[in-house]
Design a protein around this motif. Structure first.
Motif, PDB file in Angstrom:
ATOM      1  N   VAL A 123      87.762  19.179   7.416  1.00 56.19           N
ATOM      2  CA  VAL A 123      88.057  19.680   8.753  1.00 56.19           C
ATOM      3  C   VAL A 123      89.564  19.558   8.989  1.00 56.19           C
ATOM      4  CG1 VAL A 123      87.486  19.492  11.196  1.00 56.19           C
ATOM      5  CG2 VAL A 123      85.761  18.922   9.464  1.00 56.19           C
ATOM      6  N   PHE A 124      90.221  20.702   9.054  1.00 53.61           N
ATOM      7  CA  PHE A 124      91.681  20.765   9.149  1.00 53.61           C
ATOM      8  C   PHE A 124      92.111  20.954  10.598  1.00 53.61           C
ATOM      9  CE2 PHE A 124      95.238  23.892   9.420  1.00 53.61           C
ATOM     10  CZ  PHE A 124      96.264  23.021   9.094  1.00 53.61           C
ATOM     11  N   PHE A 125      92.862  20.005  11.127  1.00 56.40           N
ATOM     12  CA  PHE A 125      93.376  20.106  12.483  1.00 56.40           C
ATOM     13  C   PHE A 125      94.726  20.835  12.438  1.00 56.40           C
ATOM     14  CE2 PHE A 125      90.065  17.113  12.904  1.00 56.40           C
ATOM     15  CZ  PHE A 125      89.705  17.039  14.244  1.00 56.40           C
ATOM     16  N   LEU A 126      94.801  21.933  13.148  1.00 56.05           N
ATOM     17  CA  LEU A 126      95.896  22.879  13.064  1.00 56.05           C
ATOM     18  C   LEU A 126      97.277  22.213  13.090  1.00 56.05           C
ATOM     19  CD1 LEU A 126      96.686  25.987  13.223  1.00 56.05           C
ATOM     20  CD2 LEU A 126      96.896  25.582  15.695  1.00 56.05           C
ATOM     21  N   VAL A 127      98.145  22.641  12.173  1.00 57.91           N
ATOM     22  CA  VAL A 127      99.569  22.323  12.203  1.00 57.91           C
ATOM     23  C   VAL A 127     100.286  23.640  12.502  1.00 57.91           C
ATOM     24  CG1 VAL A 127     101.576  21.529  10.897  1.00 57.91           C
ATOM     25  CG2 VAL A 127      99.348  20.413  10.583  1.00 57.91           C
ATOM     26  N   HIS A 178      91.039  15.959  23.423  1.00 61.81           N
ATOM     27  CA  HIS A 178      89.949  16.726  22.827  1.00 61.81           C
ATOM     28  C   HIS A 178      89.803  16.380  21.348  1.00 61.81           C
ATOM     29  CE1 HIS A 178      87.798  20.931  22.896  1.00 61.81           C
ATOM     30  NE2 HIS A 178      87.011  19.953  22.475  1.00 61.81           N
ATOM     31  N   ALA A 179      90.916  16.195  20.664  1.00 59.93           N
ATOM     32  CA  ALA A 179      90.872  15.804  19.251  1.00 59.93           C
ATOM     33  C   ALA A 179      90.144  14.476  19.075  1.00 59.93           C
ATOM     34  CB  ALA A 179      92.280  15.719  18.682  1.00 59.93           C
ATOM     35  N   GLU A 180      90.373  13.526  19.987  1.00 61.52           N
ATOM     36  CA  GLU A 180      89.667  12.240  19.925  1.00 61.52           C
ATOM     37  C   GLU A 180      88.161  12.447  20.011  1.00 61.52           C
ATOM     38  OE1 GLU A 180      91.051   8.682  20.132  1.00 61.52           O
ATOM     39  OE2 GLU A 180      92.542   9.890  19.079  1.00 61.52           O
ATOM     40  N   ARG A 181      87.737  13.330  20.915  1.00 68.21           N
ATOM     41  CA  ARG A 181      86.302  13.580  21.065  1.00 68.21           C
ATOM     42  C   ARG A 181      85.724  14.258  19.826  1.00 68.21           C
ATOM     43  NH1 ARG A 181      88.220  15.356  26.125  1.00 68.21           N
ATOM     44  NH2 ARG A 181      87.681  17.548  25.719  1.00 68.21           N
ATOM     45  N   VAL A 182      86.485  15.188  19.262  1.00 69.68           N
ATOM     46  CA  VAL A 182      86.009  15.859  18.051  1.00 69.68           C
ATOM     47  C   VAL A 182      85.871  14.853  16.911  1.00 69.68           C
ATOM     48  CG1 VAL A 182      86.593  17.558  16.277  1.00 69.68           C
ATOM     49  CG2 VAL A 182      86.912  18.122  18.688  1.00 69.68           C
ATOM     50  N   MET A 183      86.839  13.961  16.763  1.00 72.86           N
ATOM     51  CA  MET A 183      86.775  12.978  15.674  1.00 72.86           C
ATOM     52  C   MET A 183      85.631  11.992  15.873  1.00 72.86           C
ATOM     53  SD  MET A 183      90.775  12.307  14.802  1.00 72.86           S
ATOM     54  CE  MET A 183      91.887  13.693  14.789  1.00 72.86           C
ATOM     55  N   GLU A 226      82.816  26.218  17.862  1.00 71.95           N
ATOM     56  CA  GLU A 226      81.908  26.645  16.795  1.00 71.95           C
ATOM     57  C   GLU A 226      81.551  25.516  15.836  1.00 71.95           C
ATOM     58  OE1 GLU A 226      81.499  30.263  15.351  1.00 71.95           O
ATOM     59  OE2 GLU A 226      81.990  31.131  17.286  1.00 71.95           O
ATOM     60  N   LEU A 227      82.180  24.363  15.981  1.00 68.65           N
ATOM     61  CA  LEU A 227      82.002  23.299  14.993  1.00 68.65           C
ATOM     62  C   LEU A 227      80.545  22.875  14.811  1.00 68.65           C
ATOM     63  CD1 LEU A 227      85.142  21.036  15.610  1.00 68.65           C
ATOM     64  CD2 LEU A 227      84.753  22.678  13.760  1.00 68.65           C
ATOM     65  N   PRO A 228      79.752  22.670  15.870  1.00 68.74           N
ATOM     66  CA  PRO A 228      78.361  22.283  15.619  1.00 68.74           C
ATOM     67  C   PRO A 228      77.583  23.306  14.794  1.00 68.74           C
ATOM     68  CG  PRO A 228      78.963  21.789  17.884  1.00 68.74           C
ATOM     69  CD  PRO A 228      80.093  22.610  17.308  1.00 68.74           C
ATOM     70  N   ASP A 278      85.569  29.498   9.207  1.00 72.59           N
ATOM     71  CA  ASP A 278      86.199  29.163  10.485  1.00 72.59           C
ATOM     72  C   ASP A 278      85.429  29.702  11.679  1.00 72.59           C
ATOM     73  OD1 ASP A 278      88.615  27.768   9.518  1.00 72.59           O
ATOM     74  OD2 ASP A 278      89.002  29.673   8.553  1.00 72.59           O
ATOM     75  N   GLY A 279      84.274  30.252  11.414  1.00 70.02           N
ATOM     76  CA  GLY A 279      83.380  30.705  12.470  1.00 70.02           C
ATOM     77  C   GLY A 279      81.973  30.706  11.915  1.00 70.02           C
ATOM     78  N   ALA A 280      80.993  30.469  12.777  1.00 70.16           N
ATOM     79  CA  ALA A 280      79.614  30.354  12.305  1.00 70.16           C
ATOM     80  C   ALA A 280      78.915  31.705  12.200  1.00 70.16           C
ATOM     81  CB  ALA A 280      78.828  29.443  13.244  1.00 70.16           C
ATOM     82  N   SER A 281      79.621  32.771  12.546  1.00 68.34           N
ATOM     83  CA  SER A 281      79.056  34.116  12.453  1.00 68.34           C
ATOM     84  C   SER A 281      80.107  35.054  11.885  1.00 68.34           C
ATOM     85  CB  SER A 281      78.623  34.613  13.837  1.00 68.34           C
ATOM     86  OG  SER A 281      79.772  34.849  14.644  1.00 68.34           O
TER      87      SER A 281
END
Length: 368
Positions: free
Chosen positions: A187-191, A206-211, A169-171, A122-125
């Motif tokens: 990729v789990f979108f928070l519930v 923002h979710a649209e842009r991520v998808m 951090e997704l990229p 859930d994080g790149a570092s």
């Protein structure tokens, strides 16, 4: 066997068994609100084997995911994996990134017949991942476990939660998924359930842009991509394909070409044997201790209702994509207490629709 070709009225594509809620982590988003101790009323080894026999009755190659908590908090997991494998089930597992995930334990699972292992990043570092997971060292332990899985010949899946804390951090996580040789990025979108209720989701826009970005990543990534609790990724992919002729979501290596939703191709057995449409939709259809898993999935009113796209309400019910998407029933339930209401994360409004819109949109941070 593809999710497109199975009859989800008759069987789930994915059956998750939460073998325990015990876990040494205290992750910010944890649905189960896990704690270190095991629950005294967990399904026993014998009851678990009976459950696996029921799962096999769905048909050849039923996919079973052993989840938690941390499944490795139970000592009988290799035995359960071997038993399920002998029944013809496709056994996979989602262990926690802790020091319990040693090379020897991973090799034992592979020897028992495990078909895939999924770990969460859930994080790149180490800084960002460990802060989200609330455990120093979790990032490094997870990376080492991923490498152990590769050496054991186990296909690797990476799971990532999308919320305000993680989205930027997704990229970098995408690059890490490729470097680790994963076959699938889930990729789990928070519930907002469990501990995750205090986290901030991203806005629908923002979710649209991520998808849309995930669609572009999929076009040349060396791994498959699927979304969890965001079936409108399929709608976005169809729209992107129409606009640019880019490919939509690909197969994930275990036969899932298209999305599934809670109760429709997806089922979840809790650590105490309750059957839910999803771990994020805590409405029970009954207990597998008293009733047949197969019968509950096929014939319970809860599951039958969730498999009827014409039962959807609000803009989801009016949406021309409801047969290929259907929205997250879990998120609808978390926000309205009604699993058939509109998914508040979806920004799409059908042409000509003038009915009610999700109440949560009033508080959505459109500019994030």
């Amino acid at each position: 066997m593809y999710a497109d070709t199975i009859d989800t009225d008759e069987r789930p594509f994915v059956l998750i068994w939460e073998v325990t809620q015990a876990c040494d982590l205290a992750c910010k988003h944890c649905r189960a609100e896990a704690e270190p101790r095991r629950h005294p009323d967990e399904l026993t080894t014998a009851e678990g084997k009976a459950l696996l026999e029921e799962a096999a009755a769905f048909g050849d190659g039923q996919l079973v995911v052993l989840s938690g908590g941390d499944p490795l908090a139970r000592g009988d997991v290799p035995e359960l994996v071997e038993y399920g494998t002998d029944l013809g089930l496709r056994m996979t597992m989602t262990p926690s990134g802790t020091n319990s995930l040693t090379a020897d334990r991973i090799q034992a699972l592979a020897d028992a017949g495990l078909r895939r292992m999924a770990v969460s990043i859930d994080g790149a570092s180490a800084v960002s991942h460990d802060e989200f997971r609330q455990e120093t060292g979790s990032f490094q332990q997870t990376i080492e476990a991923a490498r152990h899985a590769k050496r054991a010949g186990l296909p690797l899946q990476i799971n990532t939660t999308v919320c305000r804390d993680t989205v930027e951090e997704l990229p970098a996580i995408r690059d890490l998924v490729a470097d680790l040789g994963a076959v699938l990025w889930s990729v789990f979108f928070l519930v907002p359930v469990g501990r995750g209720a205090v986290l901030d989701p991203i806005s629908p826009e923002h979710a649209e842009r991520v998808m849309a970005w995930l669609c572009s990543v999929q076009s040349d990534a060396p791994f498959g991509i699927k979304t969890t609790e965001a079936p409108h990724y399929r709608r976005v992919a169809l729209q992107e394909q129409t606009d640019s002729e880019s490919p939509g979501p690909a197969s994930d290596g275990i036969g899932r070409r298209t999305g599934i939703t809670a109760g429709d191709g997806f089922a979840f057995v809790s650590h105490t044997g309750e059957l839910f449409p999803s771990g994020f939709l805590p409405e029970s259809a009954g207990s597998v201790r008293q009733e047949s898993l197969v019968d509950l999935y096929r014939n319970s009113a809860l599951f039958e209702g969730l498999r009827d796209p014409d039962a959807l309400q609000g803009k989801c019910g009016a949406c021309p994509y409801r047969n290929v998407c259907g929205g997250s029933r879990s998120r609808a339930y978390a926000n309205t207490n009604d699993p058939l209401e509109s998914d508040p994360l979806c920004a799409f409004v059908p042409d000509g629709y003038d009915g009610p819109l999700p109440a949560s949109w009033e508080n959505s941070a459109v500019g994030d």
